[in-house]
Design a protein around this motif. Structure first.
Motif, PDB file in Angstrom:
ATOM      1  N   PRO A 189     -21.034-104.946 -61.957  1.00 25.92           N
ATOM      2  CA  PRO A 189     -22.316-105.381 -61.381  1.00 25.92           C
ATOM      3  C   PRO A 189     -22.610-106.860 -61.574  1.00 25.92           C
ATOM      4  O   PRO A 189     -23.209-107.494 -60.714  1.00 25.92           O
ATOM      5  CB  PRO A 189     -23.337-104.506 -62.120  1.00 25.92           C
ATOM      6  CG  PRO A 189     -22.577-103.288 -62.522  1.00 25.92           C
ATOM      7  CD  PRO A 189     -21.191-103.762 -62.837  1.00 25.92           C
ATOM      8  N   CYS A 225     -24.535-107.465 -58.160  1.00 25.50           N
ATOM      9  CA  CYS A 225     -25.736-106.626 -58.175  1.00 25.50           C
ATOM     10  C   CYS A 225     -26.860-107.272 -57.371  1.00 25.50           C
ATOM     11  O   CYS A 225     -27.728-106.565 -56.831  1.00 25.50           O
ATOM     12  CB  CYS A 225     -26.176-106.358 -59.605  1.00 25.50           C
ATOM     13  SG  CYS A 225     -26.418-107.843 -60.606  1.00 25.50           S
ATOM     14  N   ARG A 277     -28.042-106.106 -53.182  1.00 29.32           N
ATOM     15  CA  ARG A 277     -29.371-105.522 -53.335  1.00 29.32           C
ATOM     16  C   ARG A 277     -30.105-105.295 -52.011  1.00 29.32           C
ATOM     17  O   ARG A 277     -30.837-104.292 -51.882  1.00 29.32           O
ATOM     18  CB  ARG A 277     -30.204-106.383 -54.277  1.00 29.32           C
ATOM     19  CG  ARG A 277     -31.637-105.926 -54.481  1.00 29.32           C
ATOM     20  CD  ARG A 277     -31.738-104.484 -54.958  1.00 29.32           C
ATOM     21  NE  ARG A 277     -33.115-104.067 -55.072  1.00 29.32           N
ATOM     22  CZ  ARG A 277     -33.881-103.676 -54.058  1.00 29.32           C
ATOM     23  NH1 ARG A 277     -33.371-103.623 -52.832  1.00 29.32           N
ATOM     24  NH2 ARG A 277     -35.137-103.319 -54.234  1.00 29.32           N
ATOM     25  N   TYR A 319     -31.426-100.163 -58.144  1.00 29.02           N
ATOM     26  CA  TYR A 319     -30.462 -99.210 -57.590  1.00 29.02           C
ATOM     27  C   TYR A 319     -30.676 -97.815 -58.182  1.00 29.02           C
ATOM     28  O   TYR A 319     -30.998 -97.671 -59.368  1.00 29.02           O
ATOM     29  CB  TYR A 319     -29.031 -99.640 -57.908  1.00 29.02           C
ATOM     30  CG  TYR A 319     -28.552-100.885 -57.209  1.00 29.02           C
ATOM     31  CD1 TYR A 319     -27.976-100.824 -55.942  1.00 29.02           C
ATOM     32  CD2 TYR A 319     -28.650-102.126 -57.827  1.00 29.02           C
ATOM     33  CE1 TYR A 319     -27.517-101.965 -55.310  1.00 29.02           C
ATOM     34  CE2 TYR A 319     -28.194-103.279 -57.203  1.00 29.02           C
ATOM     35  CZ  TYR A 319     -27.630-103.195 -55.943  1.00 29.02           C
ATOM     36  OH  TYR A 319     -27.175-104.336 -55.316  1.00 29.02           O
ATOM     37  N   TRP A 358     -19.172 -98.727 -58.052  1.00 33.44           N
ATOM     38  CA  TRP A 358     -19.207 -99.832 -59.008  1.00 33.44           C
ATOM     39  C   TRP A 358     -18.331 -99.488 -60.205  1.00 33.44           C
ATOM     40  O   TRP A 358     -18.176 -98.320 -60.546  1.00 33.44           O
ATOM     41  CB  TRP A 358     -20.631-100.083 -59.512  1.00 33.44           C
ATOM     42  CG  TRP A 358     -21.622-100.460 -58.465  1.00 33.44           C
ATOM     43  CD1 TRP A 358     -22.309 -99.611 -57.645  1.00 33.44           C
ATOM     44  CD2 TRP A 358     -22.056-101.770 -58.129  1.00 33.44           C
ATOM     45  NE1 TRP A 358     -23.151-100.316 -56.821  1.00 33.44           N
ATOM     46  CE2 TRP A 358     -23.014-101.646 -57.096  1.00 33.44           C
ATOM     47  CE3 TRP A 358     -21.742-103.047 -58.604  1.00 33.44           C
ATOM     48  CZ2 TRP A 358     -23.641-102.752 -56.535  1.00 33.44           C
ATOM     49  CZ3 TRP A 358     -22.372-104.142 -58.040  1.00 33.44           C
ATOM     50  CH2 TRP A 358     -23.306-103.984 -57.009  1.00 33.44           C
ATOM     51  N   LEU A 414     -27.771-102.344 -63.024  1.00 31.08           N
ATOM     52  CA  LEU A 414     -28.054-101.787 -61.699  1.00 31.08           C
ATOM     53  C   LEU A 414     -29.478-101.263 -61.611  1.00 31.08           C
ATOM     54  O   LEU A 414     -30.187-101.493 -60.621  1.00 31.08           O
ATOM     55  CB  LEU A 414     -27.055-100.670 -61.378  1.00 31.08           C
ATOM     56  CG  LEU A 414     -25.606-101.105 -61.181  1.00 31.08           C
ATOM     57  CD1 LEU A 414     -24.696 -99.885 -61.067  1.00 31.08           C
ATOM     58  CD2 LEU A 414     -25.470-101.979 -59.941  1.00 31.08           C
ATOM     59  N   ARG A 425     -32.137-103.826 -61.088  1.00 29.55           N
ATOM     60  CA  ARG A 425     -32.203-104.358 -59.719  1.00 29.55           C
ATOM     61  C   ARG A 425     -32.775-103.338 -58.747  1.00 29.55           C
ATOM     62  O   ARG A 425     -32.918-103.631 -57.564  1.00 29.55           O
ATOM     63  CB  ARG A 425     -30.810-104.773 -59.248  1.00 29.55           C
ATOM     64  CG  ARG A 425     -30.502-106.245 -59.362  1.00 29.55           C
ATOM     65  CD  ARG A 425     -30.405-106.709 -60.773  1.00 29.55           C
ATOM     66  NE  ARG A 425     -29.997-108.121 -60.866  1.00 29.55           N
ATOM     67  CZ  ARG A 425     -29.723-108.727 -61.999  1.00 29.55           C
ATOM     68  NH1 ARG A 425     -29.808-108.065 -63.140  1.00 29.55           N
ATOM     69  NH2 ARG A 425     -29.377-109.999 -62.022  1.00 29.55           N
TER      70      ARG A 425
END
Length: 843
Positions: free
Chosen positions: A193, A204, A208, A240, A54, A235, A238
């Motif tokens: 993202p 993002c 996911r 990550y 990213w 991130l 979400r």
């Protein structure tokens, strides 16, 4: 072998995971999630490290970092796979081509990208190098992918992106396995993202469902601290994992590095490459690396080698945690509703993450032909009946919770207020409480909501009978003191309810039901059943007909009433709507039965029935048993005629679970008190609400605080839960988010859900040789299996069915001899159809 298992993901239909769609100028639509069946399980390989690249901003050097890591991979004798799912400005600009030139990998194109570049359309299969750098989807305009897709056409859904990337990951895993090579894969995103994917969804959110560990290339320029930390937080919000942030700016990046490191989690390392990014020539259609880039890659080689080693170690650490999870859980956990002696360590489900309606389950790959991988399983038990949103809606709930956490944290509630609680109370009063409720009492969970409901009802009963002296239960409940007898009082207040009921696991809630496996002497030595509990008539679908089953004791009342009315009682209906119709004849017979048993219960005993409590329409923990609506109407009507408060336990059945906003609405009942939880917050965290009439509230009004409702919880009306609930209630009724909403019509005068379960498959299953009967209501499908021995909660017939469903990517839990499937109010009908097809195959 690995290829046999993992290549299945390349066969997934384009709708395997929820896709996002955005129409210009309109709110984002919630498009349909298509469920994967056993022929197309989503398997994410874990046999090699896989990272998603990213960028915190444009021009931060994301592709150059990819190139440096690719070159380091080549030096480490690992098999390299680089995937660029989305490329614009193609073929002049090709990130995969730059990575290929940096590492000696073979460039290749997916079919979508190949239409634009015939010179590089040959697949790498059979080429001299096993290393590949692949572009999957491409457009010519050097603009944002969503703009390019709109202007040039050749649109791509998020699900198609997932399918193609999964195929690439599994091809790489196959190759590593076949040639006994270590490998690593990098998947590079396009933009930051919050940049849009071709569909218009944020990247993002788009990526996911795969939840690949992230490498974030930060911004070392002025203002880069803000963009880097913002990208990192986006991130993380979400779900990550971001093990590394890379800054490519040499010693000038040190101030940014220190500031960023101070504002991210300790497990995230901020790495600075020793040399600033090279100035690249204007031409992008490269056939060879220019000198400046070669020099930069050579100078940064030790840093990239160290970074690669760090990424490999992080993957190994992740594998250790996943591999040890089952044993650690078996050692440390005391699971609810679980006989631990029957749970083998290998049968413990290790859940890596959740996305919408499915979760990723770790499969250890202990067998020689099954490597370690994550398998997506559809959560068909809705995680104990709580789940309400799709993958696309999940970020909205998370966002609302994060905002409330940042604004409020937690604040004390008595005599205070905050906006999330105000908004939620109003929504509940205007929704499930419309036309009857005046107050909302918040508590922690379903059981505590019931506890406070019982207190409310009992106080109301006493308040309306001021001449009676009430006392606690005496040591000999069969005797009355002289003072009590003189006042015609009774020492104990009872409830009236149904057999097989369940209202939670706290002591008061357990006393408000008849004895069950949940509250017997083994479970609760203090248990004392405090009520009259009637065996109700039940309803089920068998042999294609909805049939009412009346207990033998009740049948005499029904027959006598039918003879007096000179007509037969209808007990079989071709459609479920017939069962919910106004069947006054049988309802009157039920009322006579209730009155008779009520009188017998109180006659000559020091008890009085002070409240009615029941699960409306469907008893969940009791085995997904549908109760005859006419019986519950008769019970509620009889109680309210005698000024007895009616409590509806809608913890499970309320808020769209049964296809309507509330089960009370389905029955046409206006309760005095009702309890809601589970779907209330969309399945994100515990919160419950007990709604009551103003009349109930007035029973607690007094000059003395000692007469107030002295009940509460530390986290009453916590702002995070209230905020999630407000958002969830909005999402359920937003037609742009919920494709299942049916507008009111003559047959259904209020907003409801369309029929989610395929009529033909439901009919077939109702006639199956192993099925006793079905219950099909809203988001719930339950099949009661025929038994040869023990029935009910102790039966084992559904255990093997649940295990077989899990092998097909459906996480089911048995409930005695009942196997059930439960979806969300927003689940696509096609998903429900595939669930039924799998169940039919298993049976």
């Amino acid at each position: 072998m690995l290829k046999h298992l993992l290549r299945k993901s390349s066969q997934i239909s384009p709708g395997v995971v929820r896709q996002f769609a955005q129409v210009p100028g309109l709110a984002r639509d919630c498009s349909v999630q298509k469920f994967t069946t056993s022929s197309s399980l989503i398997c994410l390989p874990l046999t090699m490290p896989v990272y998603m690249m990213w960028g915190a901003n444009t021009d931060v050097g994301k592709t150059l970092v990819s190139a440096g890591l690719a070159a380091a991979t080549k030096r480490s004798n690992r098999l390299l796979t680089f995937i660029k799912p989305v490329q614009t400005g193609f073929p002049e600009d090709s990130d995969a081509r730059l990575v290929a030139l940096s590492s000696g990998a073979t460039p290749s194109l997916g079919a979508h990208a190949a239409r634009l570049d015939n010179l590089h359309s040959t697949d790498a299969s059979g080429a001299g190098s096993f290393d590949t750098a692949r572009t999957l989807f491409a457009w010519t305009d050097p603009v944002s992918p969503n703009v390019a897709a709109q202007t040039e056409g050749h649109a791509v859904t998020d699900a198609q992106l997932h399918t193609a990337v999964l195929a690439g990951l599994n091809d790489a895993a196959d190759l590593c396995h076949q040639h006994n090579l270590p490998g690593i894969t990098f998947v590079e995103t396009a933009g930051g993202p919050a940049s849009p994917a071709p569909s218009g969804s944020l990247q993002c959110d788009c990526w996911r469902p795969l939840r690949l560990p992230a490498i974030l290339v930060g911004d070392a320029r002025l203002g880069g601290i803000s963009t880097s930390v913002t990208a990192y937080e986006t991130l993380r919000a979400r779900g990550y994992d971001v093990p590394v942030i890379v800054l490519a700016a040499g010693s000038h990046a040190r101030p940014n590095r220190d500031a960023i490191q101070a504002n991210v989690r300790a497990e995230t390392d901020v790495v600075v490459l020793p040399h600033p990014l090279p100035a690249l020539p204007a031409t992008k259609n490269r056939t060879a690396l220019d000198g400046a880039l070669q020099e930069w890659l050579q100078n940064c080689a030790p840093a990239f080698d160290a970074l690669l080693a760090q990424l490999v170690r992080r993957h190994q650490q992740r594998m250790i945690l996943l591999g040890e999870a089952q044993a650690a859980a078996k050692k440390n956990f005391w699971w609810p509703f679980t006989q631990h002696s029957t749970v083998l360590q290998d049968s413990v489900t290790a859940i890596d993450s959740r996305c919408g309606e499915s979760f990723a389950v770790y499969q250890s790959g202990n067998k020689s032909d099954t490597p370690a991988h994550l398998q997506m399983q559809y959560d068909a038990c809705a995680s104990w009946w709580t789940q309400g949103v799709s993958a696309e809606l999940q970020p909205r709930l998370v966002s609302s919770m994060a905002y409330a956490a940042g604004r409020y944290g937690h604040v004390i509630f008595p005599e205070n207020t905050h906006q999330p609680a105000l908004d939620l109370a109003q929504k509940l009063l205007d929704g499930v409480g419309q036309g009857w409720a005046g107050k909302v009492f918040f508590s922690d969970n379903g059981s505590t909501a019931i506890e406070v409901a019982i207190k409310m009802a009992m106080r109301k009963y006493k308040h309306d009978r001021p001449g009676i002296i009430f006392a606690r239960s005496p040591s000999d409940p069969g005797t009355l003191t002289q003072a009590q007898t003189a006042c015609d009082s009774h020492p104990e207040l009872h409830v009236i309810g149904l057999t097989n009921g369940y209202h939670g696991d706290t002591l008061g809630a357990m006393d408000a039901v008849a004895e069950t496996p949940y509250n017997n002497d083994d479970q609760t030595p203090w248990f004392q059943s405090r009520g009259l509990f009637l065996q109700p008539p039940t309803v089920g679908l068998a042999q294609g007909q909805w049939q009412v089953s009346i207990p033998s004791e009740m049948w005499d009342f029904v027959k006598r009433h039918a003879r007096s009315q000179m007509h037969d009682v209808q007990l079989t209906f071709p459609r479920r709507e017939g069962v919910f119709g106004q069947r006054q004849d049988v309802q009157d017979a039920y009322a006579a039965y209730i009155a008779s048993h009520w009188q017998q219960h109180e006659s000559g005993r020091p008890v009085r029935i002070a409240a009615c409590i029941m699960e409306p329409v469907l008893q969940g923990a009791g085995g997904m048993v549908m109760i005859d609506p006419a019986f519950q109407r008769a019970m509620a009507q009889h109680c309210q005629q005698h000024n007895i408060p009616v409590i509806l336990d809608e913890i499970f059945s309320g808020i769209w679970r049964l296809g309507h906003l509330s089960a009370a609405e389905m029955l046409g009942i206006k309760p005095d008190i009702a309890c809601y939880a589970k779907l209330l917050t969309g399945g994100m965290l515990p919160l419950s609400a007990t709604l009551a009439t103003n009349s109930i509230f007035e029973a607690f009004q007094h000059d003395s605080k000692l007469k107030a409702l002295l009940h509460g919880h530390s986290y009453t009306a916590h702002a995070i839960g209230c905020s999630a609930a407000v958002t969830a209630l909005d999402l359920y009724t937003d037609p742009t988010c919920n494709p299942n909403l049916r507008e009111p019509d003559q047959q259904t005068p209020s907003l409801s859900l369309v029929s989610l379960w395929d009529d033909k498959l439901v009919d077939q299953l109702s006639r199956h040789a192993r099925v006793q009967k079905l219950t099909v209501l809203g988001t719930v499908f339950a099949a009661e299996l025929k038994t040869e021995g023990v029935s009910g909660y102790g039966a084992t017939e559904a255990i093997q069915v649940a295990k077989d469903l899990r092998l097909r990517g459906i996480y089911a839990r048995p409930l005695g001899n009942v196997v059930y499937l439960m979806v969300t109010p927003t689940t696509a009908q096609e998903t429900c159809k595939k669930l039924l097809q799998e169940l039919h195959s298993v049976l």
